[in-house]
Structures are given as structure tokens and as C-alpha cells.
Design an enzyme around this catalytic site. Structure first.
Site, PDB file in Angstrom:
ATOM      1  N   GLU A 173      -9.009  13.663  -2.941  1.00  0.00           N
ATOM      2  CA  GLU A 173      -9.028  12.212  -2.762  1.00  0.00           C
ATOM      3  C   GLU A 173      -9.926  11.797  -1.592  1.00  0.00           C
ATOM      4  O   GLU A 173      -9.765  10.727  -1.006  1.00  0.00           O
ATOM      5  CB  GLU A 173      -7.596  11.710  -2.559  1.00  0.00           C
ATOM      6  CG  GLU A 173      -6.707  11.989  -3.769  1.00  0.00           C
ATOM      7  CD  GLU A 173      -5.277  11.543  -3.584  1.00  0.00           C
ATOM      8  OE1 GLU A 173      -5.044  10.316  -3.593  1.00  0.00           O
ATOM      9  OE2 GLU A 173      -4.402  12.406  -3.433  1.00  0.00           O
ATOM     10  N   SER A 189      -2.090  12.233  -8.856  1.00  0.00           N
ATOM     11  CA  SER A 189      -1.877  12.222 -10.302  1.00  0.00           C
ATOM     12  C   SER A 189      -3.159  12.255 -11.116  1.00  0.00           C
ATOM     13  O   SER A 189      -3.123  12.279 -12.339  1.00  0.00           O
ATOM     14  CB  SER A 189      -1.062  10.977 -10.691  1.00  0.00           C
ATOM     15  OG  SER A 189      -1.764   9.799 -10.346  1.00  0.00           O
ATOM     16  N   ASP A 194       6.792   4.727  -6.783  1.00  0.00           N
ATOM     17  CA  ASP A 194       6.488   4.492  -8.197  1.00  0.00           C
ATOM     18  C   ASP A 194       7.748   4.732  -9.021  1.00  0.00           C
ATOM     19  O   ASP A 194       8.366   5.807  -8.926  1.00  0.00           O
ATOM     20  CB  ASP A 194       5.370   5.419  -8.662  1.00  0.00           C
ATOM     21  CG  ASP A 194       4.068   5.180  -7.909  1.00  0.00           C
ATOM     22  OD1 ASP A 194       3.943   4.108  -7.284  1.00  0.00           O
ATOM     23  OD2 ASP A 194       3.177   6.053  -7.958  1.00  0.00           O
ATOM     24  N   GLU A 229       7.707   9.028  -8.040  1.00  0.00           N
ATOM     25  CA  GLU A 229       7.281   9.697  -6.816  1.00  0.00           C
ATOM     26  C   GLU A 229       7.112   8.695  -5.689  1.00  0.00           C
ATOM     27  O   GLU A 229       7.124   7.485  -5.899  1.00  0.00           O
ATOM     28  CB  GLU A 229       5.969  10.453  -7.039  1.00  0.00           C
ATOM     29  CG  GLU A 229       4.794   9.584  -7.426  1.00  0.00           C
ATOM     30  CD  GLU A 229       3.530  10.400  -7.664  1.00  0.00           C
ATOM     31  OE1 GLU A 229       3.619  11.639  -7.708  1.00  0.00           O
ATOM     32  OE2 GLU A 229       2.460   9.796  -7.805  1.00  0.00           O
ATOM     33  N   ASN A 266       4.496   7.908  -2.463  1.00  0.00           N
ATOM     34  CA  ASN A 266       3.210   8.174  -1.826  1.00  0.00           C
ATOM     35  C   ASN A 266       3.290   7.707  -0.382  1.00  0.00           C
ATOM     36  O   ASN A 266       3.453   6.517  -0.107  1.00  0.00           O
ATOM     37  CB  ASN A 266       2.095   7.416  -2.549  1.00  0.00           C
ATOM     38  CG  ASN A 266       1.892   7.914  -3.970  1.00  0.00           C
ATOM     39  OD1 ASN A 266       1.135   8.837  -4.207  1.00  0.00           O
ATOM     40  ND2 ASN A 266       2.604   7.307  -4.915  1.00  0.00           N
ATOM     41  N   SER A 269      -6.289  -2.304  -3.385  1.00  0.00           N
ATOM     42  CA  SER A 269      -5.219  -1.344  -3.677  1.00  0.00           C
ATOM     43  C   SER A 269      -3.885  -2.068  -3.821  1.00  0.00           C
ATOM     44  O   SER A 269      -3.679  -3.152  -3.273  1.00  0.00           O
ATOM     45  CB  SER A 269      -5.122  -0.308  -2.557  1.00  0.00           C
ATOM     46  OG  SER A 269      -6.272   0.497  -2.490  1.00  0.00           O
TER      47      SER A 269
END
Length: 358
Positions: free
Chosen positions: A15, A184, A294, A307, A309, A318
Site C-alpha cells: 500500500e 484486501s 468494516d 475487520e 483498519n 477516503s
């Protein structure tokens, strides 16, 4: 006197590119009358490259790149010796996503240096990165989640067929197979049968030494931002939909144009439950500062945590900043300032603890 803020970004992570975009947005939002801004680029090889005091705006995230002939250890040493102003007010904003940054590694270094930093600490960062450990903890606290199992590389190498058979006894196809410690977008595959399952596991083990397998669930995936320390608050839920007749769990892994829907179209009581569950997950993982949780919501309004983050994407578009704009009108710059103040509060709280016997 201005506060020195060191925005660290890039890093040894898949990332890496997203991190540059997050850092660019964070840097441009900071008040230069209040902060001395020092961008610190970590190359894909792990070398720390300070860019010096920033004077203007960042027009393109690529401006934040820098090369160096240093070694990793020497570059970190140079940063500590020549960049940190020990006698001034300092804070770090680690705009790092994924491994080697969101996983507790940078946080551990900053704890040893006793420097305040934005976001989660060592424990919550590490647990949030490892999907297996995270789900095991949620299971202990009765947080609803889909059925899952995991595979360790040593046992898999010893007897692959036995491992596959044991998973098939626990879970029903189709599965989603993921590296335990990646985002992911990398190393994930859907498997409907043994042949696809074997291929998916082989690929997942290219990225991590531990793999998580989850039963498929047909549901909408909500994203909720949680911000705070001792009294965290949850944003309204948001979701992405596709420009196509329907969107299910599988569709998030198919190329297409994603459209954000904020707030998500949920019945009020379901929305409230989703927000409450997001805060519960945040607290159980000992999070502070921020996290994005999420959560799946099925057609019959059952919810399952997917999950957490611990340093989600942080560009202007974002989900995290956009969700807060929709929740209470908080602007991007205001959210960054809130996170900075939460970091100072948490740092002061830790420094007030005793390190010796009284």
C-alpha cells in the site's frame, strides 16, 4: 513556538502508493502558522529519506519521493540524530498503511523514543493487522462475524491434503482465502471447490506465512469511522455500490466503478446497531485515535464485523474524512487537528504512569 510535525509515509508495503496520497493530503491540510512540517519518505526498501522543512503545498504526491544511498539502519540513525528537535514540541503523523507501518512496528519505535504520534498504539495496530488474531479476540467477546479458519505455513507444508480436509470439515464452500496480514486488494481469491481452494492458498502464502479462510456471506459492506480515546464516537455508516444491477460480497473484488453512498441506506435502528458495534470493536482492540470498522449487513439486517483498519486511507476522498463530513460537518483539516490533539492527550496520559515502584 510552532509544533514540529513529522509526516512519515511510503514504506515497505503493498500500500506504498496509497500512503503517498494520504501523506500529501495530510500535509496540505496542516496550518503552517501552527506547524513546522517535515515529510519523511520511507522507500519501498525501507530507507528513511527526510525532505526537510516544507515551505509550500504538495501539488503531486510524486513530489514526496526521494532517493538515498543510505542503508536502512544508517538512514534511521540519521533521522534520529539530525531531524528530531529534542528540545521542541514534536509529534509524528504515521501516514503508513499495511505492513511495516500500520502493524505496530513504527509505533514501537516511537514509543521507545517517547514521541507522541497520531493513531493506534503497538498492541491495537498489531492485532488489527493480523486478521486471525483479531477474529480470535472478537470471538472471545461474542462480536458477530462470519465463520472462519486459519492455516499456518509449517503445518500446510507438512501435510497439505490433511490441512485442506480439516478446513472443509469446518467451513462450507464458497470461501474467501486471504493472507492474514495484508490489505484486501492483494492475494485474495474466492474458491468454490478443492481445486480453486488449493490455488488460492498457494497464492496467499506468497504474501504471508498465515492464511485466513472465511465462508462467503451475501451482504452489503458498511464502513464506519471511529474517532476518540476513552470516549470514542462512530460516524454514520457509508458504503460503496457498483454501477451495475446489484452489488454483493463477490462484487467488491471485480473491476468496476465504485460509488460511495453516505450515509448508507439503512433503517435507523440498524444504523444505530452498526455504529454501536463499531465502537465495541474499537474498544475491544484497545484502539485510540482512529480506526475504520468494516461491517457486513445482510438483507435480513443481521450484522457481522469484517475487520478493523487502524490507519485507514486518508486522502481527501477516503471514507474516513468523508464519513465525518457527512456525520457532523467536520472538515478534513479539522479531523486532522482532532487526531493530533488526541495523540497529545494519549501521550500525556502514558507519561503520567509510573515506571518505577512507588
Amino acid at each position: 513556538m510552532k509544533t514540529n510535525i513529522y509526516v512519515i509515509y511510503g514504506g515497505k508495503s503493498v500500500e506504498h502508493e496509497v500512503s503517498l496520497k494520504s501523506a500529501s493530503a495530510v500535509i496540505n491540510s496542516l496550518d503552517k502558522n501552527k506547524y513546522n512540517i517535515y515529510p519523511i519518505y520511507i522507500t519501498i526498501d525501507g530507507i528513511w529519506c527526510p525532505l526537510g522543512l516544507l515551505e509550500g503545498k504538495i501539488e503531486d504526491p510524486d513530489e514526496l519521493r526521494k532517493t538515498s544511498s543510505n542503508t536502512v539502519s544508517k538512514s534511521i540513525g540519521d533521522f534520529l540524530l539530525h531531524q528530531i528537535n529534542d528540545n521542541e514540541k514534536n509529534i509524528v503523523f504515521p501516514a503508513l498503511h499495511g505492513t511495516n507501518g500500520e502493524d505496530g512496528t513504527i509505533q514501537g519505535l516511537l514509543e521507545l523514543l517517547n514521541i507522541p504520534y497520531v493513531g493506534n498504539g503497538v498492541l491495537s495496530s498489531a492485532v488489527g493487522m493480523d486478521k486471525v488474531i483479531m477474529k480470535d479476540i472478537f470471538a472471545k467477546h461474542n462480536i458477530p462475524q462470519v465463520k472462519y479458519a486459519s492455516i499456518q505455513m509449517p503445518s500446510w507444508k507438512k501435510d497439505k491434503n490433511k490441512v485442506y480436509t480439516e478446513i472443509e470439515k469446518k467451513l462450507d464452500y464458497p470461501y474467501y482465502v486471504k493472507p492474514a496480514n495484508l490489505g484486501s486488494s492483494v492475494g485474495i481469491n474466492r474458491a468454490e471447490n478443492r481445486e480453486e481452494f488449493e490455488k488460492a492458498v498457494e497464492e496467499a502464502f506468497l504474501y504471508d506465512s498465515k492464511v485466513i479462510i472465511e465462508e462467503e456471506i451475501i451482504a452489503r459492506e458498511m464502513q464506519i469511522s471511529v474517532v476518540g480515546n476513552d470516549n470514542p464516537k462512530a460516524s454514520v455508516p457509508g458504503e460503496f455500490i457498483m454501477e451495475r444491477p446489484f452489488f454483493d460480497y463477490e462484487a467488491k473484488y471485480i473491476d468496476g466503478k465504485l460509488i460511495p453512498v453516505i450515509p448508507a441506506k439503512l433503517e435507523p435502528e440498524v444504523s444505530d446497531k452498526v455504529r454501536e458495534t463499531a465502537v465495541d470493536a474499537f474498544k475491544i482492540l484497545n484502539c485510540h485515535g482512529l480506526a475504520r470498522v468494516d461491517i457486513f449487513v445482510t438483507d435480513d439486517n443481521k450484522i457481522y464485523v469484517n475487520e478493523v483498519n487502524t490507519m485507514p486511507g486518508f486522502t481527501n476522498v477516503s471514507m474516513t474524512p468523508v464519513l465525518w463530513g457527512a456525520t457532523d460537518g467536520t472538515t478534513y483539516a479539522e479531523l486532522v487537528e482532532i487526531l493530533i490533539q488526541l495523540a497529545f492527550e494519549k501521550h500525556e496520559e502514558k507519561n503520567n504512569l509510573l515506571n518505577t515502584r512507588s
